[in-house]
Design an enzyme around this catalytic site. Structure first.
Site, mmCIF file in Angstrom:
data_model
loop_
_atom_site.group_PDB
_atom_site.id
_atom_site.type_symbol
_atom_site.label_atom_id
_atom_site.label_comp_id
_atom_site.label_asym_id
_atom_site.label_seq_id
_atom_site.Cartn_x
_atom_site.Cartn_y
_atom_site.Cartn_z
ATOM 1 N N GLU A 192 -5.399 -17.718 33.499
ATOM 2 C CA GLU A 192 -4.392 -17.328 32.687
ATOM 3 C C GLU A 192 -4.207 -16.113 32.117
ATOM 4 O O GLU A 192 -3.284 -15.482 32.147
ATOM 5 C CB GLU A 192 -3.990 -18.567 31.446
ATOM 6 N N HIS A 237 1.987 -22.184 31.985
ATOM 7 C CA HIS A 237 1.967 -23.650 31.923
ATOM 8 C C HIS A 237 0.513 -23.991 32.611
ATOM 9 O O HIS A 237 0.063 -23.155 33.668
ATOM 10 C CB HIS A 237 2.936 -24.359 32.761
ATOM 11 N N MET A 239 3.900 -24.600 21.459
ATOM 12 C CA MET A 239 3.764 -26.110 21.950
ATOM 13 C C MET A 239 5.046 -27.004 21.166
ATOM 14 O O MET A 239 4.923 -28.047 20.968
ATOM 15 C CB MET A 239 2.466 -26.683 21.237
ATOM 16 N N GLY A 258 -3.955 -18.815 20.289
ATOM 17 C CA GLY A 258 -3.606 -17.367 20.653
ATOM 18 C C GLY A 258 -4.189 -16.409 21.803
ATOM 19 O O GLY A 258 -4.199 -15.236 21.821
ATOM 20 N N SER A 259 -5.115 -17.071 22.578
ATOM 21 C CA SER A 259 -5.857 -16.365 23.536
ATOM 22 C C SER A 259 -5.087 -15.878 24.742
ATOM 23 O O SER A 259 -5.397 -14.601 25.213
ATOM 24 C CB SER A 259 -7.091 -17.318 24.146
ATOM 25 N N ASN A 260 -3.997 -16.297 25.003
ATOM 26 C CA ASN A 260 -3.094 -15.614 25.725
ATOM 27 C C ASN A 260 -2.383 -14.638 25.522
ATOM 28 O O ASN A 260 -2.395 -13.284 25.917
ATOM 29 C CB ASN A 260 -1.981 -16.722 26.483
ATOM 30 N N LEU A 308 12.194 -26.758 23.562
ATOM 31 C CA LEU A 308 13.052 -26.076 23.129
ATOM 32 C C LEU A 308 14.381 -26.630 23.546
ATOM 33 O O LEU A 308 14.648 -27.142 24.579
ATOM 34 C CB LEU A 308 13.042 -24.672 23.749
HETATM 35 C C1 GRF Z 1 -2.855 -22.453 27.456
HETATM 36 O O1 GRF Z 1 -3.596 -23.205 28.122
HETATM 37 C C2 GRF Z 1 -1.238 -22.365 27.861
HETATM 38 O O2 GRF Z 1 -1.191 -22.512 29.331
HETATM 39 C C3 GRF Z 1 -0.803 -23.633 27.093
HETATM 40 O O3 GRF Z 1 -1.358 -23.799 25.982
HETATM 41 C C4 GRF Z 1 -2.498 -22.917 25.951
HETATM 42 C C5 GRF Z 1 -2.488 -22.015 24.934
HETATM 43 O O4 GRF Z 1 -3.859 -21.418 24.855
HETATM 44 N N1 GRF Z 1 0.613 -23.637 27.314
HETATM 45 P P1 GRF Z 1 -3.786 -20.155 23.984
HETATM 46 O O5 GRF Z 1 -3.415 -20.328 22.562
HETATM 47 O O6 GRF Z 1 -3.050 -18.983 24.750
HETATM 48 O O7 GRF Z 1 -5.250 -19.839 23.730
#
Ligand code: GRF
Length: 213
Positions: free
Chosen positions: A169, A104, A85, A11-13, A88
């Site tokens: 990201e 991505h 992940m 969940g870092s994004n 869909l």
């Molecule tokens: C990220 O690298 C994103 O681009 C990919 O999965 C990873 C998820 O990381 N789809 P996080 O859960 O957001 O830390």
């Protein structure tokens, strides 16, 4: 604008989106994995959380229907895949057409799919990065909203490269969501997306050169 964020893990994004002070009401964070670390982060930010466990559904279609039911309770304008992940179904993607976005970890259309960092190193590319794009039924192929590039360094491991990309990201995803919230992203008939009102700056003279000795 109301948004729902879908996650599967760390969940870092999602955290970057929650902490970016966006003009967006994040109505809920939904995970397909009950123990996803990102759920605790979302809860700590005071955001509603929900789990739709894919293992409790016999097939993709039923899982996607359950996921859509949970999403629709929040009436979002935008559905954000932030490290979600699961592939869909076409029915799900069509349901949220033009309001479903993903990040991505590669410069699409290069390296769709998994293990992008290892594949970039193996291919010997000198620039790599990340892409925010609309989701279409074909995986990792929808209209591109924004990208960020990083150099691939001679001694890179997939982990080092992943960390370098991830920092970008966390910059580019909130930017793209802000542009969407501001109504500045236009989808063309030709399957491309454009951001309205960005100036090129000094772009004619700028380049990220790699290797750069
Ligand atoms: C990220 O690298 C994103 O681009 C990919 O999965 C990873 C998820 O990381 N789809 P996080 O859960 O957001 O830390």
């Amino acid at each position: 604008m109301r948004a729902v964020i879908l996650i599967s893990g760390r969940g870092s994004n999602m955290r970057a989106l929650l902490e970016a002070d966006l003009p967006v009401d994040i109505a809920c964070v939904i995970s397909n994995k009950p123990g996803a670390a990102g759920l605790d982060i979302a809860a700590a930010h005071g955001v509603a959380i929900a789990v739709v466990d894919h293992r409790l559904h016999p097939d993709r279609a039923e899982f996607d229907a359950a996921l859509a039911a949970e999403i629709d309770r929040h009436r979002p304008d935008l559905v954000i895949l932030a490290g979600f992940m699961r592939v869909l179904t076409e029915a799900f993607v069509r349901r949220y057409e033009n309001r479903l976005i993903n990040i991505h970890p590669a410069l699409l259309p290069a390296f769709p799919g998994l293990h992008t960092h290892a594949r970039a190193i193996a291919a010997g590319v000198k620039l790599h990065g990340c892409t925010v794009h609309f989701v279409t039924p074909e995986v990792d192929a929808g209209p591109i909203i924004a990208q960020a590039a990083v150099p691939v360094l001679p001694d890179d491991t997939p982990e080092r490269l992943a960390a370098r990309v991830l920092r970008q990201e966390h910059r580019v995803f909130p930017l793209a969501v802000r542009w969407l919230a501001e109504g500045r992203v236009r989808l063309g008939e030709d399957g491309t997306a454009a951001v309205i009102g960005v100036t090129g700056g000094d772009a004619d003279h700028e380049a990220l050169v790699s290797p750069n000795g």
